[in-house]
Scaffold this motif. Sequence first.
Motif, PDB file in Angstrom:
ATOM      1  N   LYS A 202     -48.313 -36.063 -63.768  1.00  0.00           N
ATOM      2  CA  LYS A 202     -49.034 -35.100 -63.461  1.00  0.00           C
ATOM      3  C   LYS A 202     -49.145 -34.995 -61.824  1.00  0.00           C
ATOM      4  O   LYS A 202     -50.256 -35.028 -61.441  1.00  0.00           O
ATOM      5  N   ALA A 203     -47.769 -34.833 -61.418  1.00  0.00           N
ATOM      6  CA  ALA A 203     -47.973 -34.572 -59.830  1.00  0.00           C
ATOM      7  C   ALA A 203     -48.923 -33.428 -59.432  1.00  0.00           C
ATOM      8  O   ALA A 203     -48.717 -32.474 -60.018  1.00  0.00           O
ATOM      9  N   LEU A 204     -49.583 -33.737 -58.458  1.00  0.00           N
ATOM     10  CA  LEU A 204     -50.475 -32.508 -57.819  1.00  0.00           C
ATOM     11  C   LEU A 204     -49.783 -31.874 -56.599  1.00  0.00           C
ATOM     12  O   LEU A 204     -49.015 -32.897 -55.867  1.00  0.00           O
ATOM     13  N   PRO A 205     -50.044 -31.032 -56.127  1.00  0.00           N
ATOM     14  CA  PRO A 205     -49.425 -30.163 -55.079  1.00  0.00           C
ATOM     15  C   PRO A 205     -49.946 -30.692 -53.833  1.00  0.00           C
ATOM     16  O   PRO A 205     -51.152 -30.968 -53.783  1.00  0.00           O
ATOM     17  N   ASP A 239     -45.620 -28.912 -55.362  1.00  0.00           N
ATOM     18  CA  ASP A 239     -45.764 -30.433 -55.993  1.00  0.00           C
ATOM     19  C   ASP A 239     -44.344 -31.180 -55.674  1.00  0.00           C
ATOM     20  O   ASP A 239     -43.338 -30.465 -55.481  1.00  0.00           O
ATOM     21  N   VAL A 240     -44.244 -32.283 -56.208  1.00  0.00           N
ATOM     22  CA  VAL A 240     -42.831 -33.066 -55.768  1.00  0.00           C
ATOM     23  C   VAL A 240     -41.736 -32.479 -56.506  1.00  0.00           C
ATOM     24  O   VAL A 240     -40.812 -32.510 -56.075  1.00  0.00           O
ATOM     25  N   ARG A 241     -41.863 -31.898 -57.785  1.00  0.00           N
ATOM     26  CA  ARG A 241     -40.836 -31.208 -58.500  1.00  0.00           C
ATOM     27  C   ARG A 241     -40.501 -30.130 -57.899  1.00  0.00           C
ATOM     28  O   ARG A 241     -39.148 -29.834 -57.656  1.00  0.00           O
ATOM     29  N   SER A 270     -45.409 -37.463 -54.078  1.00  0.00           N
ATOM     30  CA  SER A 270     -45.662 -37.417 -55.393  1.00  0.00           C
ATOM     31  C   SER A 270     -47.174 -37.861 -55.260  1.00  0.00           C
ATOM     32  O   SER A 270     -47.302 -39.088 -55.350  1.00  0.00           O
ATOM     33  N   PHE A 271     -48.186 -37.022 -55.763  1.00  0.00           N
ATOM     34  CA  PHE A 271     -49.383 -37.477 -55.617  1.00  0.00           C
ATOM     35  C   PHE A 271     -50.244 -37.130 -56.866  1.00  0.00           C
ATOM     36  O   PHE A 271     -49.982 -36.226 -57.371  1.00  0.00           O
ATOM     37  N   ASP A 272     -50.774 -38.426 -57.318  1.00  0.00           N
ATOM     38  CA  ASP A 272     -51.674 -38.275 -58.604  1.00  0.00           C
ATOM     39  C   ASP A 272     -53.265 -37.980 -58.337  1.00  0.00           C
ATOM     40  O   ASP A 272     -53.942 -38.105 -59.489  1.00  0.00           O
ATOM     41  N   ARG A 273     -53.360 -37.241 -57.276  1.00  0.00           N
ATOM     42  CA  ARG A 273     -54.701 -37.013 -56.610  1.00  0.00           C
ATOM     43  C   ARG A 273     -54.625 -35.970 -56.051  1.00  0.00           C
ATOM     44  O   ARG A 273     -53.591 -35.466 -55.217  1.00  0.00           O
TER      45      ARG A 273
END
Length: 312
Positions: A202-205, A239-241, A270-273
């Motif tokens: 659930k990578a955040l932008p 986001d990373v994708r 790639s950030f999870d926060r």
Amino acid sequence: MQRICVIGGSRYFGKLLVRRLSAAGHRVTVLNRGSTRPPSGVEHLVADRDDEAALTAALGSRAFDVVVDQVCYTPVQAAVAARVFAGRTRRYVMTSTIEVYDPATAALPYVPPGVPVPEETVDPAGWQVAMDLPWRDAAYLEAHYAEGKRQAEAVLTRTGGFAYASVRSAHVLGGGTREFTGRLAHYTERVARGEEITVHAKALPTVFIHYEELADLLRWAATSDFTGPLNACSDGPLDVRELAAIVAAQAGREPALRTVAAGEAASPFSFDRHYAMSNARARALGFAFSRTTDWLPGAVAEALNTPPSPTT
């Protein structure tokens, strides 16, 4: 024409900033440790900014309209600068970072994902400063980079010797070999080689800025009159994708993505926060930003055409 001192200014967007200030007709002085000389027509002072006596001696009787500090990382460095430049300049601009908003490095007010983070989320006027931490230890500083920037902002905010502003930069990309962090190369080299890229489920932008746009913003900030923190980011978080897809389109091959859980290490960006900044204040003050998706494909193509490193 203004008298402008740039502390640092020897690489990447700082080097470009010096060129653009000089081209605009300003009298520019670069102060650094002497490893790189500035372009012709720019005064060069050599001193270690951590050595207050050497810094004072190098400046002599010089005074400036503006100081742009590219390399202030700790409250100790900020305190030295506050003492040395009090009475020598009317305005002080410090280059800061998006990482001051990283909730993984400090207890910060909650901002819901999808809501761009405003400047008041980190208020340097009230931020606690601890001068006795081991700020001169390189390993400690690397591990506490974001906190060092927050405390440096706090020290300079509270000084009374000059008007103060900080520019909190988004993640800086572009410039090919000059993009010295290697974070974009992490993607271009792996996609080109067909190697794995790790991303959070659930990578955040987050937000980005081109190095030339940041140099332009710092030049504008140097000759403006706003004070306090200012976010600097191009329009359009990614986001990373989405980043990997842009790299893949330029490389002509699909990225090999592997998903990892929240809290695990992943590829850069790639950030999870959540801490994607808002640039509303800078826009209201008159700076016009580009869109990330307008310049990022060109930056990726430039990186793809840069000889790869042996390992990444």
